[in-house]
Design a protein around this motif. Structure first.
Motif, PDB file in Angstrom:
ATOM      1  N   ALA A  70      -8.413  -7.214  -8.327  1.00 51.85           N
ATOM      2  CA  ALA A  70      -8.532  -5.576  -8.985  1.00 51.85           C
ATOM      3  C   ALA A  70      -7.181  -5.220  -9.278  1.00 51.85           C
ATOM      4  N   HIS A  71      -7.168  -4.320 -10.301  1.00 48.21           N
ATOM      5  CA  HIS A  71      -5.940  -3.628 -10.653  1.00 48.21           C
ATOM      6  C   HIS A  71      -4.901  -4.624 -11.523  1.00 48.21           C
ATOM      7  N   ARG A 114       1.236  -6.267 -10.208  1.00 49.82           N
ATOM      8  CA  ARG A 114       1.624  -5.600  -9.006  1.00 49.82           C
ATOM      9  C   ARG A 114       1.564  -6.801  -7.715  1.00 49.82           C
ATOM     10  N   PHE A 117      -7.169  -2.178 -15.386  1.00 47.32           N
ATOM     11  CA  PHE A 117      -7.364  -1.104 -14.047  1.00 47.32           C
ATOM     12  C   PHE A 117      -8.661  -1.451 -13.526  1.00 47.32           C
ATOM     13  N   ASP A 173     -13.120   9.394  -5.998  1.00 49.51           N
ATOM     14  CA  ASP A 173     -12.791   8.249  -6.781  1.00 49.51           C
ATOM     15  C   ASP A 173     -13.395   8.371  -8.445  1.00 49.51           C
ATOM     16  N   TYR A 205       0.849   7.115  -5.276  1.00 48.30           N
ATOM     17  CA  TYR A 205       0.354   7.665  -3.800  1.00 48.30           C
ATOM     18  C   TYR A 205       1.166   9.075  -3.556  1.00 48.30           C
ATOM     19  N   GLU A 257      -3.304   9.102 -10.737  1.00 48.49           N
ATOM     20  CA  GLU A 257      -2.767   7.794 -11.135  1.00 48.49           C
ATOM     21  C   GLU A 257      -2.948   8.145 -12.927  1.00 48.49           C
ATOM     22  N   VAL A 263      -6.783   8.954 -12.861  1.00 45.65           N
ATOM     23  CA  VAL A 263      -7.524   8.595 -11.695  1.00 45.65           C
ATOM     24  C   VAL A 263      -7.032   9.466 -10.511  1.00 45.65           C
ATOM     25  N   ARG A 297       0.846  -1.329  -0.106  1.00 47.26           N
ATOM     26  CA  ARG A 297      -0.078   0.076   0.056  1.00 47.26           C
ATOM     27  C   ARG A 297       0.942   1.172  -0.076  1.00 47.26           C
ATOM     28  N   TRP A 333      -7.861   9.682  -6.343  1.00 45.55           N
ATOM     29  CA  TRP A 333      -8.646   8.926  -5.454  1.00 45.55           C
ATOM     30  C   TRP A 333      -8.177   9.402  -4.088  1.00 45.55           C
ATOM     31  N   HIS A 380      -0.283   3.843 -10.172  1.00 47.66           N
ATOM     32  CA  HIS A 380      -1.140   4.307  -9.038  1.00 47.66           C
ATOM     33  C   HIS A 380      -0.325   5.136  -7.963  1.00 47.66           C
ATOM     34  N   LYS A 423     -14.250   4.458   4.068  1.00 50.03           N
ATOM     35  CA  LYS A 423     -13.177   3.321   3.411  1.00 50.03           C
ATOM     36  C   LYS A 423     -11.884   3.300   3.923  1.00 50.03           C
ATOM     37  N   LEU A 445     -10.038  -0.272   4.384  1.00 53.83           N
ATOM     38  CA  LEU A 445      -8.874  -0.989   3.414  1.00 53.83           C
ATOM     39  C   LEU A 445      -7.856  -1.829   4.074  1.00 53.83           C
TER      40      LEU A 445
HETATM   41  O1  TA6 Z   1      -7.603   3.966  -8.265  1.00 56.90           O
HETATM   42  C1  TA6 Z   1      -8.772   3.997  -7.183  1.00 56.90           C
HETATM   43  C2  TA6 Z   1      -9.110   2.625  -6.958  1.00 56.90           C
HETATM   44  O2  TA6 Z   1      -9.726   2.052  -7.851  1.00 56.90           O
HETATM   45  C3  TA6 Z   1     -10.182   2.864  -5.687  1.00 56.90           C
HETATM   46  O3  TA6 Z   1     -11.413   2.485  -6.126  1.00 56.90           O
HETATM   47  C4  TA6 Z   1      -9.478   1.607  -4.535  1.00 56.90           C
HETATM   48  O4  TA6 Z   1     -10.164   0.307  -4.959  1.00 56.90           O
HETATM   49  C5  TA6 Z   1      -8.143   2.045  -4.906  1.00 56.90           C
HETATM   50  O5  TA6 Z   1      -8.048   2.072  -6.045  1.00 56.90           O
HETATM   51  C6  TA6 Z   1      -7.232   1.099  -4.267  1.00 56.90           C
HETATM   52  O6  TA6 Z   1      -7.363  -0.379  -4.825  1.00 56.90           O
HETATM   53  P1  TA6 Z   1      -6.435  -1.621  -3.976  1.00 56.90           P
HETATM   54  O7  TA6 Z   1      -6.980  -2.700  -4.699  1.00 56.90           O
HETATM   55  O8  TA6 Z   1      -5.086  -1.128  -3.988  1.00 56.90           O
HETATM   56  O9  TA6 Z   1      -6.800  -1.557  -2.552  1.00 56.90           O
END
Ligand code: TA6
Length: 305
Positions: A105-106, A110, A75, A223, A181, A279, A252, A65, A254, A179, A260, A264
């Motif tokens: 997701a994503h 990664r 994505f 988001d 941060y 992003e 993106v 993270r 966020w 992505h 949330k 997380l």
């Molecule tokens: O890029 C924004 C996003 O898609 C949010 O919806 C949130 O899910 C974030 O990515 C983090 O995703 P992750 O899978 O790294 O917890």
């Protein structure tokens, strides 16, 4: 892995291997899993350009993270991607339903280990390329042969070029995002310029299309998938960071905000106060279609104003 060099050394954090670079101009930490840059510190400005969660974990097959996770070959959630992206993964509707419920997701880049392809050390900069190829992810039911390179150029600033080489006999469609941060000392005194008047999809309002008026500010969960390709200026109380991109017409933005943040992984409940994501992306209609044998790159450059 590396033998000792002038600026680079091998490191291990818990279950993961990485490379630490200590150069007169900067300090950086690059993990092999996900080719994930987790730290970049500009020495002369005394500024960290990236945010890493204080609860970050370094476990196999789990994205870290913070820093710059590489979202590839799709994505977000697969079922929110263009039909072409989804249909590559499944030949029937039943398969698609099954795939959509199980796909991470994503994408998977990664959470798998990339290989060290090259390191160049110069007095003004360090260039490192990590790569991922089809043999590195056999159990990801990704039906394509391709080679992905992540090339980092470190100096006073950092650039990342993500290149997908389609070595298959079939056309390849991808969505992707870097992505990133970013840190802030005060999320409510943070402004993002460069997206004024651009169209965006609001992932929190049923993926409805909207138009941005003025700078982007944060006072609730945010988001959004913007369609723009100008330099973005992220202004926080401690610094102004410029985000330049090439071959990307989407981005993106966020912040998880309060509720949330509590859901997380690897994220403190008050984490939303000290970070935001900008992003660099190719998402939705900005997806990339790569012909057999061709290459396509997307580039990000992060630097202080
Ligand atoms: O890029 C924004 C996003 O898609 C949010 O919806 C949130 O899910 C974030 O990515 C983090 O995703 P992750 O899978 O790294 O917890």
């Amino acid at each position: 892995m590396l033998s000792r060099r002038a600026f680079c050394k091998n490191i291990r954090i818990d279950e993961l291997d990485g490379i630490q670079i200590d150069h007169p101009k900067f300090r950086a930490t690059l993990m092999l899993q996900g080719a994930q840059l987790i730290q970049f510190y500009n020495k002369s400005a005394d500024q960290e350009l990236l945010w890493l969660s204080p609860d970050a974990e370094f476990k196999m097959a789990q994205s870290i993270r913070g820093g710059i996770p590489i979202c590839w070959p799709w994505f977000g959630n697969l079922d929110k991607n263009p039909a072409k992206i989804q249909q590559q993964m499944a030949s029937t509707a039943d398969d698609l339903t099954a795939i959509n419920s199980s796909a991470q997701a994503h994408g998977f880049a990664r959470s798998v280990e990339w290989r060290l392809k090259s390191i160049e050390e110069h007095c003004q900069r360090v260039v490192i390329t990590l790569s991922l190829n089809s043999n590195d992810y056999p159990n990801m039911n990704w039906p394509f042969k391709c080679e992905v390179d992540a090339t980092f150029v470190f100096s006073d600033d950092v650039s990342l070029e993500l290149t997908t080489h389609n070595t298959d006999n079939n056309e390849l469609a991808i969505t992707q995002a870097l992505h990133t941060y970013l840190p802030t000392e005060n999320i409510q005194n943070t402004h993002v310029f460069g997206l004024e008047n651009s169209t965006y999809i609001d992932a929190l309002l049923n993926w409805r299309e909207k138009k941005q008026t003025g700078a982007v500010r944060f006072n609730s969960e945010t988001d959004r998938l913007y369609f723009a390709n100008k330099t973005i200026r992220a202004v926080t109380p401690q610094a102004t960071t410029l985000i330049d991109s090439a071959h990307s017409a989407s981005c993106v933005v966020w912040n998880p905000w309060i509720d949330k943040s509590q859901r997380l992984s690897q994220f403190p409940d008050n984490g939303y106060l000290s970070m935001f994501c900008i992003e660099t992306a190719n998402v939705m209609h900005d997806m990339k279609t790569i012909a057999p044998g061709s290459k396509d790159s997307m580039t990000l450059r992060l630097h202080l104003a």
